[in-house]
Design an enzyme around this catalytic site. Structure first.
Site, PDB file in Angstrom:
ATOM      1  CG  ASP A 127     -41.413 -58.060  38.278  1.00 29.75           C
ATOM      2  OD1 ASP A 127     -42.255 -57.735  39.126  1.00 29.75           O
ATOM      3  OD2 ASP A 127     -40.802 -57.234  37.579  1.00 29.75           O
ATOM      4  CD  GLU A 148     -48.642 -54.467  37.213  1.00 30.43           C
ATOM      5  OE1 GLU A 148     -48.526 -53.840  36.145  1.00 30.43           O
ATOM      6  OE2 GLU A 148     -48.132 -54.071  38.291  1.00 30.43           O
TER       7      GLU A 148
END
Length: 591
Positions: free
Chosen positions: A42, A204
């Site tokens: 991420d 997301e």
């Protein structure tokens, strides 16, 4: 298997570079992914005055939220950890039960001389939103205590609408938008729904960008496994409606036979010459999705983003060609190591614990100390690396109150790791050793353990004789993990090893297996291969979000009371060495 020389690879990489202040030339540069190898999921990045900064997810490892800095997009130095002291979130770590809870995907942004990291800490179905701030990202102490906010979803983005209403916003999984007060953490209500993606599960990881009069909303879809992707939409107004790009997804490797899979959850940023780049996560697993001990790593890709147009993201491969890069430059501030450099730590008096070593949750006070003469002391925990299910009667056995474990990321497909252990156990089941650690239920261990037997004498010399005679001191190889673990193995420590440190080693000699060995530090030629284990044991399972750490541990395997083990089980580690030997950039190519 095709072997690529690292020196020749670097020559290819550096030849076409230009000054970071010069306009971009037409010549492309060549480089290899992942640029942040090892568990670095991420990524969120920005560039400030010619230096690039990225943050990655860390879940319950501590210290957490590492900030990496680079001048050239290839050499990434550990600048600091944003979450670096218990007082920033008192008590939260020890109340975290899940192996993949903790600090989820963060966003890093820079504004008015300050760096901001916004993140959400997931603990027992609760989200604790946090915003940290620092004027100096090269010092742990520079990061503030967090401003706390309460959002229902994870993966927060931070966006200042300078060309709109001038307010500050947080976008989260879903995808919803709320105004945030960065002084109090107050969020506007109700959340405004922006876009639910193109139909993939788990929309997301949102990031908002304002460019050429458009608000661009880039998100991740499809879950973080083989269907992962990046999609994008845009609007003339921050709060929508958003129009999806007709050629979504703009980045994915799903449905391909590429070595790099799970590509998604990315961020876009510019270099000093105005070129656009992106970083995302990816997994070196191939479509078989079986062996990937390093988990989700950070990959770099060039981006073409013409005025008024949609961004074009170059597909992720092991060998990449893109914009001219800044010149190779390792002149980066701070005292942290570069991520791809080897470890050579002797833990001599006056030194601190190296910056790239981490724990599983916040450790107990005093559990890790660099001593004046014996190296790194680890005070054992009652729980071993697996622990037991949480119980109110014995919480200390679950691992929630800190494992006596310290490790570094596995950052190479092929590597060797070793430490010298001085260990003088007094009670049965006192143990110290090395491990490949993914989670508490996914790890591969080689320990020196005192097995039950005749009682030990108080005199060290006599005790050593008794151990030698009864073979109570043993090398124990055991595993926990996905698939079919090998049988535990116990080998008596040879008598002539008892007078000095024992060297324990972990070697990844190929992409699929680890060899765990022991030898007297004074005579490495006496090496004993104790066990071999598949890297599949530390691939996925209940650790699909994280990646393997290699390091050292000490435990008394449940003996004692409260948080205290019986006396005499402290372990001392010196000569910590980690050295990479090769990176797979495809199923057949090794750099």
């Amino acid at each position: 298997m095709k072997l690529l020389s690292l020196s020749s690879a670097l020559l290819v990489l550096l030849a076409p570079t230009v000054s970071s202040a010069a306009p971009a030339r037409s010549e492309n540069s060549t480089y290899y992914n992942p640029v942040l190898p090892g568990w670095h999921s991420d990524p969120s990045c920005t560039q400030v005055d010619g230096t690039f900064f990225c943050v990655t997810s860390t879940f319950i490892s501590f210290p957490g939220l590492p900030i990496y800095a680079s001048k050239d997009l290839i050499n990434w130095k550990l600048a600091s950890h944003v979450w670096n002291r218990e007082t920033q979130l008192p008590g939260v770590s020890w109340n975290t039960t899940g192996q993949q809870q903790g600090m989820y995907a963060a966003t890093l942004r820079h504004r008015d001389g300050s760096f901001f990291v916004v993140c959400e800490y997931l603990v027992t179905d609760e989200n604790i939103g946090v915003v940290f701030r620092s004027a100096d990202p090269f010092r742990d102490e520079g990061w503030s205590d967090p401003v706390v906010f309460h959002a229902d979803s994870i993966d927060p983005d931070l966006f200042w609408d300078d060309e709109g209403d001038g307010k500050t916003y947080v976008a989260t999984q879903g995808i919803v938008l709320q105004e945030i007060n960065l002084q109090t953490g107050e969020l506007s209500q109700p959340p405004v729904s922006l876009w639910n993606g193109t139909g993939g599960v788990w929309p997301e990881g949102p990031h908002l960008y304002k460019k050429d009069g458009w608000y661009y909303l880039m998100i991740a879809e499809g879950g973080t496994e083989l269907d992962h992707s990046i999609t994008i939409a845009r609007s003339r107004n921050l709060k929508g409606p958003y129009e999806a790009y007709e050629h979504n997804p703009i980045l994915t490797n799903r449905g391909t036979d590429e070595y790099f899979q799970t590509v998604g959850h990315g961020d876009l940023f510019q270099d000093a010459a105005g070129n656009w780049w992106g970083m995302s996560l990816a997994t070196r697993s191939g479509p078989d999705w079986e062996i990937y001990p390093m988990g989700r790593e950070a990959v770099l890709f060039p981006v073409t983003w013409d005025e008024g147009s949609w961004p074009v993201l170059q597909p992720v491969r092991g060998e990449m060609s893109g914009w001219p890069m800044p010149p190779s430059n390792r002149d980066v501030p701070g005292d942290g190591p570069f991520n791809s450099d080897p470890d050579a730590y002797d833990f001599v008096a006056g030194t601190s614990i190296p910056r790239n070593l981490v724990h599983w949750r916040v450790p107990r006070a005093g559990a890790f100390t660099v001593t004046s003469s014996r190296g790194l002391q680890i005070v054992p925990s009652r729980n071993n690396l697996t622990g037991t299910p949480y119980s109110e009667a014995t919480p200390e056995l679950s691992g929630q109150q800190g494992l006596s474990f310290i490790g570094r990321r596995q950052t190479d497909t092929l590597f060797t790791f070793s430490v010298d252990l001085t260990f003088d156990p007094q009670e049965a089941d006192q143990e110290a050793g090395v491990t490949v650690f993914l989670t508490q239920v996914n790890h591969i261990d080689l320990g020196v353990v005192l097995l039950p037997g005749r009682s030990n004498a108080s005199c060290a010399a006599r005790r050593k004789r008794e151990i030698a005679e009864t073979q109570e001191l043993a090398l124990r190889f055991r595993t926990e993990g996905t698939g079919t673990p090998p049988e535990p193995k116990i080998i008596a420590v040879p008598k002539d090893w008892l007078d000095g440190p024992i060297r324990l080693s972990i070697e990844a000699a190929n992409a699929t297996h680890y060899n765990l060995a022991a030898m007297p530090a004074a005579n490495p030629d006496a090496r004993i291969l104790v066990g071999t284990a598949s890297a599949g044991l530390v691939s996925g399972g209940n650790g699909s979000f994280v990646g393997s750490l290699v390091g050292a541990y000490a435990t008394c395997n449940g003996a004692g009371a409260g948080v205290e083990c019986p006396e005499g089980g402290n372990a001392y580690f010196t000569r910590w060495r980690y050295s990479g030997a090769g990176q797979y950039i495809s199923e057949t190519e090794v750099v």
